[in-house]
Write a protein that holds these residues in place. Structure first.
Motif, short mmCIF file in Angstrom:
data_model
loop_
_atom_site.label_atom_id
_atom_site.label_comp_id
_atom_site.label_asym_id
_atom_site.label_seq_id
_atom_site.Cartn_x
_atom_site.Cartn_y
_atom_site.Cartn_z
N VAL A 1 9.38 1.53 4.09
CA VAL A 1 8.04 1.17 3.71
C VAL A 1 8.17 0.43 2.43
N ASP A 2 8.06 -0.67 2.33
CA ASP A 2 7.70 -1.19 1.04
C ASP A 2 6.19 -1.41 0.57
N ILE A 3 5.71 -0.49 -0.22
CA ILE A 3 4.39 -0.54 -0.33
C ILE A 3 3.62 -1.64 -1.09
N ASP A 4 4.34 -2.53 -1.75
CA ASP A 4 3.71 -3.63 -2.12
C ASP A 4 3.67 -4.85 -0.96
N LYS A 5 4.45 -4.90 -0.04
CA LYS A 5 4.62 -5.74 0.96
C LYS A 5 3.42 -5.39 1.98
N GLU A 6 3.17 -4.06 2.14
CA GLU A 6 2.25 -3.56 3.03
C GLU A 6 0.99 -3.88 2.51
N MET A 7 0.76 -3.71 1.30
CA MET A 7 -0.45 -4.10 0.63
C MET A 7 -0.91 -5.47 0.56
N SER A 8 -0.03 -6.15 0.41
CA SER A 8 -0.05 -7.62 0.57
C SER A 8 -0.33 -7.99 2.01
N ASP A 9 0.30 -7.71 2.79
CA ASP A 9 -0.09 -7.66 4.37
C ASP A 9 -1.67 -7.25 4.90
#
Length: 129
Positions: free
Chosen positions: A91-99
């Protein structure tokens, strides 16, 4: 004559997709520290193919309303090719928040479009007043 345009069906399926994507992203964020958890994603191509080719039911009389199935079984895949943390978590938290932000904008746009469709219907029903 169609009572409702295909737009309602497409918007409904778009909302189903956005809702499922929201759940998957929330689940990924909730498991950001879980060892060996692999991030999941919803495949848009599958959702698009389902929306473009809805199931047509058999009608015994041409005056019957057309029935279109609403398949909402979108393909949820696991991203197992990438490991971001030392504990095997992908899990990449930055990518998840962007998504998450992108999905929220998409969902809001669909809701606004659906409201516009209902307002148009309301205007037609009232006779343009």
């Amino acid at each position: 004559m169609k009572l409702f345009s295909r737009t309602f069906n497409m918007l409904e399926q778009g909302l189903d997709y956005a809702s499922l994507k929201q759940k998957v992203i929330a689940n990924n964020i909730a498991n950001v520290d879980t060892p060996n958890y692999k991030a999941k994603d919803v495949q848009f191509k599958t959702a698009l193919e389902q929306a473009m080719a809805p199931l047509e039911a058999y009608r015994t009389d041409p005056r019957h309303f057309s029935f279109k199935g609403n398949p909402s079984n979108f393909l949820v895949t696991t991203r197992s090719d990438v490991v971001y943390n030392h504990n095997g978590n992908s899990v990449d938290i930055d990518k998840e928040m962007s998504d998450l932000a992108e999905n929220q904008i998409y969902y809001n746009a669909l809701v606004e479009r659906l409201n516009g469709q209902f307002n148009t219907l309301k205007t037609v029903i009232k006779g343009g007043k």
